[in-house]
Design a protein around this motif. Sequence first.
Motif, PDB file in Angstrom:
ATOM      1  N   GLY A 115      17.924   2.757 -11.570  1.00  0.00           N
ATOM      2  CA  GLY A 115      16.891   2.050 -12.310  1.00  0.00           C
ATOM      3  C   GLY A 115      17.121   2.111 -13.813  1.00  0.00           C
ATOM      4  O   GLY A 115      17.642   3.087 -14.339  1.00  0.00           O
ATOM      5  N   ALA A 116      16.745   1.029 -14.491  1.00  0.00           N
ATOM      6  CA  ALA A 116      16.895   0.983 -15.943  1.00  0.00           C
ATOM      7  C   ALA A 116      15.852   0.028 -16.500  1.00  0.00           C
ATOM      8  O   ALA A 116      15.290  -0.783 -15.764  1.00  0.00           O
ATOM      9  CB  ALA A 116      18.289   0.493 -16.317  1.00  0.00           C
ATOM     10  N   VAL A 117      15.592   0.163 -17.789  1.00  0.00           N
ATOM     11  CA  VAL A 117      14.677  -0.766 -18.432  1.00  0.00           C
ATOM     12  C   VAL A 117      15.271  -1.191 -19.773  1.00  0.00           C
ATOM     13  O   VAL A 117      15.876  -0.377 -20.477  1.00  0.00           O
ATOM     14  CB  VAL A 117      13.262  -0.155 -18.585  1.00  0.00           C
ATOM     15  N   ILE A 118      15.141  -2.485 -20.070  1.00  0.00           N
ATOM     16  CA  ILE A 118      15.586  -3.002 -21.364  1.00  0.00           C
ATOM     17  C   ILE A 118      14.318  -3.317 -22.161  1.00  0.00           C
ATOM     18  O   ILE A 118      13.487  -4.109 -21.720  1.00  0.00           O
ATOM     19  CB  ILE A 118      16.423  -4.287 -21.186  1.00  0.00           C
ATOM     20  N   LEU A 119      14.175  -2.662 -23.307  1.00  0.00           N
ATOM     21  CA  LEU A 119      12.975  -2.853 -24.124  1.00  0.00           C
ATOM     22  C   LEU A 119      13.348  -3.449 -25.467  1.00  0.00           C
ATOM     23  O   LEU A 119      14.390  -3.128 -26.024  1.00  0.00           O
ATOM     24  CB  LEU A 119      12.273  -1.509 -24.344  1.00  0.00           C
ATOM     25  N   ASN A 120      12.491  -4.317 -26.003  1.00  0.00           N
ATOM     26  CA  ASN A 120      12.751  -4.803 -27.357  1.00  0.00           C
ATOM     27  C   ASN A 120      12.002  -3.929 -28.363  1.00  0.00           C
ATOM     28  O   ASN A 120      11.248  -3.024 -27.988  1.00  0.00           O
ATOM     29  CB  ASN A 120      12.396  -6.290 -27.491  1.00  0.00           C
ATOM     30  N   GLU A 121      12.226  -4.208 -29.635  1.00  0.00           N
ATOM     31  CA  GLU A 121      11.740  -3.308 -30.681  1.00  0.00           C
ATOM     32  C   GLU A 121      10.233  -3.102 -30.664  1.00  0.00           C
ATOM     33  O   GLU A 121       9.752  -1.986 -30.779  1.00  0.00           O
ATOM     34  CB  GLU A 121      12.171  -3.850 -32.051  1.00  0.00           C
ATOM     35  N   ASP A 122       9.467  -4.192 -30.529  1.00  0.00           N
ATOM     36  CA  ASP A 122       8.012  -4.013 -30.564  1.00  0.00           C
ATOM     37  C   ASP A 122       7.423  -3.745 -29.175  1.00  0.00           C
ATOM     38  O   ASP A 122       6.213  -3.708 -29.004  1.00  0.00           O
ATOM     39  CB  ASP A 122       7.326  -5.212 -31.245  1.00  0.00           C
ATOM     40  N   GLU A 123       8.298  -3.563 -28.180  1.00  0.00           N
ATOM     41  CA  GLU A 123       7.903  -3.198 -26.811  1.00  0.00           C
ATOM     42  C   GLU A 123       7.070  -4.277 -26.118  1.00  0.00           C
ATOM     43  O   GLU A 123       6.339  -3.988 -25.176  1.00  0.00           O
ATOM     44  CB  GLU A 123       7.164  -1.841 -26.805  1.00  0.00           C
ATOM     45  N   SER A 124       7.173  -5.512 -26.590  1.00  0.00           N
ATOM     46  CA  SER A 124       6.422  -6.586 -25.941  1.00  0.00           C
ATOM     47  C   SER A 124       7.197  -7.156 -24.755  1.00  0.00           C
ATOM     48  O   SER A 124       6.650  -7.875 -23.932  1.00  0.00           O
ATOM     49  CB  SER A 124       6.109  -7.712 -26.932  1.00  0.00           C
ATOM     50  N   VAL A 125       8.482  -6.837 -24.677  1.00  0.00           N
ATOM     51  CA  VAL A 125       9.292  -7.277 -23.552  1.00  0.00           C
ATOM     52  C   VAL A 125       9.879  -6.056 -22.853  1.00  0.00           C
ATOM     53  O   VAL A 125      10.455  -5.188 -23.501  1.00  0.00           O
ATOM     54  CB  VAL A 125      10.447  -8.202 -24.004  1.00  0.00           C
ATOM     55  N   SER A 126       9.689  -5.995 -21.557  1.00  0.00           N
ATOM     56  CA  SER A 126      10.237  -4.903 -20.774  1.00  0.00           C
ATOM     57  C   SER A 126      10.918  -5.499 -19.558  1.00  0.00           C
ATOM     58  O   SER A 126      10.281  -6.185 -18.763  1.00  0.00           O
ATOM     59  CB  SER A 126       9.097  -3.957 -20.390  1.00  0.00           C
ATOM     60  N   ILE A 127      12.219  -5.305 -19.466  1.00  0.00           N
ATOM     61  CA  ILE A 127      12.987  -5.889 -18.375  1.00  0.00           C
ATOM     62  C   ILE A 127      13.438  -4.763 -17.458  1.00  0.00           C
ATOM     63  O   ILE A 127      14.264  -3.938 -17.851  1.00  0.00           O
ATOM     64  CB  ILE A 127      14.203  -6.670 -18.928  1.00  0.00           C
TER      65      ILE A 127
END
Lengths: 354, 173
Positions: free
Chosen positions: A105-117
Amino acid sequence: MSSLRFTEQALSTWMRCGGSHSEIVISSRMRIARNLEHLPFPLLASAEQAEEALSQLAPVFESSPAPGLGTFELVKLDELDELDKKVLVEKHLISPNLANDSRGGAVILNEDESVSIMINEEDHLRIQCLFPGLQVKEAWERASAIDDIFEDAVNYAFDDRRGYLTSCPTNVGTGLRASVMVHLPALVMTQQINRILTAVNQVGLTVRGIYGEGSEAVGNIFQISNQITLGQTESEIIENLHGVVTQIIEHERNARERLLAESPLRITDRIKRSYGILSFAAVMELKESAQRLSDLRLGVDLGILENPSISVLNELNVKTQPGFLQKMFGDEMTSTERDMYRAKLLRETLGSQH
Amino acid sequence: MQCQECGVRPATLHFTKIVNGEKTEFHICESCAREKGELIPGTAGGFSIHSLLSGLLDLEGAGKGKAAAATNAQGLHCEKCGMTYSQFSKLGRFGCSSCYKYFDNALDPLFRRVHGSTSHVGKLPKRAGAQIVFKRQIDELKQELQQSIVEEEFETAAQLRDQIRKLEKEMAQ
Ligand SMILES: [Zn+2]
Ligand SMILES: [Zn+2]
């Protein structure tokens, strides 16, 4: 303690601005489930196959990041300690399932944490977009744009008749779970909530309480989401949710006005009492703090309290959760110690605002 | 609202189950939900639709006329990942995307229960979607072709046949 940047702050940057109807709607969330065509779903995937899914999906966002969303960072779950996982769950950035049961399992997060993949959750790919306030259309558009970027790079499991194929039959078709988190204290106080929830169910939406142990509806915060994913278009799902939530906002607003008009003393006393208790108590259980923070949130909206800001209250909702408390005050604590630290945190945060 | 199962704890899960177009409402607490293994779409962890799906299938088996169909479904298995239909009904999860193909005969009633519908009408992936658009166009033209042959409009039929060939060629590329 690790130095994972995503677990240091309680409030994601995206939550700092309110969005529309922020006095009632806390956030809007869009989740899209997708799978790779040639690999078995994560449930049956071997370690190598899970690794293959990760190696196909992870580079997509490193090479062509979505414009305007900042840089993305990949976090592998097996490189995190238990506490960081817990905090990511409390911030709704990953699911409990990804934290506890995923392989590779893994998660890709953007800087402001509004996107979590999320990768290798129940499905190979789960794209989640969070927006403050009521912004379901905006959240869908962003999630769909990210979906397009992945679709360009990998082959999705898709069927002419059934749509996007998912591991669980409740997600098949659009793979879309659209949800809105709402704060409904006046509907609860005036005992209209049952009627509203029943009505919501009749139009194919699900309501559940959030926060608190065992997902009880403490803190009067409810999550409303679509139940059906097959046989409706994404816009139908989103418009239905948006329409229903708009009506709920209207009912809650009316109920708040009526409370203030009919029993101003009772409501003012209740809110100020909660402010007093949160500012001075020495021991505070999660359930009580959630309920009293709900009173404060209502008090701010009704103009009975000037402080704290909604943003501070959003932050406290996360900070008072067990994982985050542990993160702030030290790794090991008993539940009594946790209640003590929770009270301390609340005293220090709210006390400074007198 | 009190949980309709235990009548003690507050109901925190509210949902509607659609069975053949008929809606049934549920208002239950989380522990009763876990005990009953009820169908809770969109929830993670703890409990899930697992046992309910098997419940649904038992239900089907119990109906006299459907007993045979249910037994047949139990015998299905996915040749790609090896999952059997009875495993699927216990787990409530497909093993791979091919399961949808191998279990196809048994899925319509299930999807009708869960979603009130059996086919997708939403977003299409651009690349695979293009193929689907071709396929749908070709199917339509083929129907028109049949019609024009029946009506002995052979000139139209010839035109349609050319169009179909052209599309099939484009699709193959
Ligand atoms: Zn119960
Ligand atoms: Zn399979």
